[in-house]
Design a protein around this motif. Sequence first.
Motif, short mmCIF file in Angstrom:
data_model
loop_
_atom_site.label_atom_id
_atom_site.label_comp_id
_atom_site.label_asym_id
_atom_site.label_seq_id
_atom_site.Cartn_x
_atom_site.Cartn_y
_atom_site.Cartn_z
N VAL A 264 -1.57 -11.42 64.00
CA VAL A 264 -0.31 -10.74 64.28
C VAL A 264 0.62 -11.62 65.12
N THR A 265 0.05 -12.32 66.09
CA THR A 265 0.85 -13.20 66.94
C THR A 265 1.49 -14.32 66.14
N MET A 266 0.72 -14.97 65.27
CA MET A 266 1.26 -16.04 64.44
C MET A 266 2.32 -15.52 63.47
N ALA A 267 2.08 -14.32 62.93
CA ALA A 267 3.06 -13.73 62.01
C ALA A 267 4.37 -13.40 62.74
N ARG A 268 4.28 -12.88 63.94
CA ARG A 268 5.48 -12.55 64.70
C ARG A 268 6.27 -13.80 65.06
N ILE A 269 5.56 -14.86 65.40
CA ILE A 269 6.26 -16.12 65.70
C ILE A 269 6.96 -16.64 64.45
N GLY A 270 6.29 -16.57 63.31
CA GLY A 270 6.90 -17.05 62.07
C GLY A 270 8.08 -16.22 61.63
N ILE A 271 8.00 -14.91 61.84
CA ILE A 271 9.09 -14.03 61.40
C ILE A 271 10.28 -14.10 62.35
N ASN A 272 10.02 -14.11 63.65
CA ASN A 272 11.10 -14.09 64.64
C ASN A 272 11.72 -15.46 64.90
N GLU A 273 11.15 -16.52 64.31
CA GLU A 273 11.65 -17.88 64.48
C GLU A 273 11.70 -18.23 65.96
N GLY A 274 12.84 -18.77 66.39
CA GLY A 274 12.96 -19.21 67.78
C GLY A 274 13.14 -18.07 68.75
N ARG A 275 13.29 -16.84 68.25
CA ARG A 275 13.50 -15.69 69.13
C ARG A 275 12.19 -15.02 69.53
N SER A 276 11.08 -15.64 69.21
CA SER A 276 9.78 -15.05 69.51
C SER A 276 9.57 -14.92 71.01
N LYS A 277 9.04 -13.78 71.43
CA LYS A 277 8.79 -13.51 72.84
C LYS A 277 7.33 -13.75 73.23
N GLU A 278 6.55 -14.32 72.30
CA GLU A 278 5.13 -14.55 72.58
C GLU A 278 4.98 -15.62 73.66
N THR A 279 4.22 -15.33 74.70
CA THR A 279 4.00 -16.28 75.77
C THR A 279 2.74 -17.09 75.51
N CYS A 280 2.60 -18.14 76.29
CA CYS A 280 1.42 -19.00 76.14
C CYS A 280 0.15 -18.22 76.46
N GLU A 281 0.21 -17.37 77.48
CA GLU A 281 -0.98 -16.59 77.84
C GLU A 281 -1.37 -15.63 76.72
N THR A 282 -0.38 -15.05 76.05
CA THR A 282 -0.66 -14.14 74.94
C THR A 282 -1.35 -14.87 73.79
N ILE A 283 -0.85 -16.06 73.48
CA ILE A 283 -1.44 -16.85 72.39
C ILE A 283 -2.86 -17.27 72.75
N LEU A 284 -3.08 -17.68 73.99
CA LEU A 284 -4.43 -18.08 74.41
C LEU A 284 -5.39 -16.91 74.36
N PHE A 285 -4.93 -15.73 74.77
CA PHE A 285 -5.79 -14.54 74.71
C PHE A 285 -6.15 -14.22 73.26
N ALA A 286 -5.17 -14.29 72.36
CA ALA A 286 -5.44 -14.03 70.95
C ALA A 286 -6.39 -15.07 70.36
N LEU A 287 -6.24 -16.32 70.78
CA LEU A 287 -7.14 -17.36 70.30
C LEU A 287 -8.57 -17.13 70.76
N ARG A 288 -8.74 -16.72 72.01
CA ARG A 288 -10.09 -16.45 72.51
C ARG A 288 -10.71 -15.23 71.83
N MET A 289 -9.87 -14.26 71.49
CA MET A 289 -10.38 -13.11 70.74
C MET A 289 -10.88 -13.55 69.37
N ALA A 290 -10.14 -14.44 68.70
CA ALA A 290 -10.58 -14.95 67.40
C ALA A 290 -11.86 -15.76 67.53
N THR A 291 -12.00 -16.48 68.63
CA THR A 291 -13.24 -17.25 68.85
C THR A 291 -14.44 -16.33 68.97
N TRP A 292 -14.25 -15.15 69.54
CA TRP A 292 -15.36 -14.21 69.68
C TRP A 292 -15.90 -13.76 68.33
N ASN A 293 -15.07 -13.79 67.29
CA ASN A 293 -15.56 -13.41 65.97
C ASN A 293 -16.67 -14.34 65.51
#
Length: 364
Positions: A264-293
């Motif tokens: 969802v985070t990657m999709a929001r960044i791709g859709i919102n282009e440069g207007r994305s509000k995703e922070t570095c901490e949010t991306i890192l948290f999502a990445l660690r969640m994916a690692t848990w899989n």
Amino acid sequence: MNSSKSPGLAGFGVLKNTTCHTEKKISVFFSIIFMTVGILSNSLAIVILMKAYQRFRQKSKASFLLLASGLVVTDLFGHLINGAIAVFVYASDKDWIRFNQSNILCSVFGICMVFFGLCPLFLGSVMAVERCIGVTKPIFHSTKMTSRHVKMMLTMVCLFAVLIALLPILRFRAYQIQASRTWCFYKTEHVEDWEDRFYLLLFSCLGFLALAISFLCNAVTGITLLRVKFKSQQRQGRSHHFEMIIQLLAIMCVSCICWSPFLVTMARIGINEGRSKETCETILFALRMATWNQILDPWVYILLRKAVLKNLYKITSGCCGVHVINLHMWELSSIKNSLKVAAISESPVSSKQINQQPLSSMGQ
């Protein structure tokens, strides 16, 4: 640090002042723990699955075990390679200019992140399709789904994941060092070019498609198993029904919960282009969640087995004093015996044999 002032990193636009700050000790701790637990878990799962594969080598369950082994091996190498690179980056104080002058390490890191991210999702969907065919069309599965075909499917899935991972390199688009300077991926900051958006959306769409296929096929498999269980008055297959339904639910829950935030985070960044509000901490948290899989995947096959579930049932029933499930349902574990009733009831040959029985008795 300005990449425009470094000739070795000119044009990458990734090493710059950023508001993303991660404490080194905590980050190294996370990387080492994830890598160690992932390697140990997947190694244990490989041993269990390979032993089971030797037992069921000539049976229809062998194809599922072979695909599961491929998934666990992929997770193992993902933790080993990505974890080793991440620990090296932390050990080098994230000084990419010093050890990444030609951007080779970042490219390798980005390729591995994409490959080891998509490949397990693809393998999970292929496993779901294989199980759906094995349950709904057991005769077709037993005759067409041979070990050779399964190995070909594994090879095709891996090659497709490699192609997706190499696509930016083939298009002369370098992977980008992320804002935390700890990992490499597609460009996630100031995304304005359509091609950068395309890679992010392609990754997210393929991930969601794999999850959707897994969900649909697992739902069909679970409904079919329940129908066979309630139709049959015999004890055949009940053990495998219960075991499979629990595994299907666990796999679906783990994949959806762990991967959804990152996709969802990657999709929001791709859709919102440069207007994305995703922070570095949010991306890192999502990445660690994916690692848990990739950490939890092997434990589905380690813990949710018949022997473990049987002991867990005994402990639970002993503590609660409630007998919900008859222990006789644990007598059979082979998928061939589990689906015998379904195969006979759906096979056209069985109806012919039933019609021929009165004729043979009249002839006698």
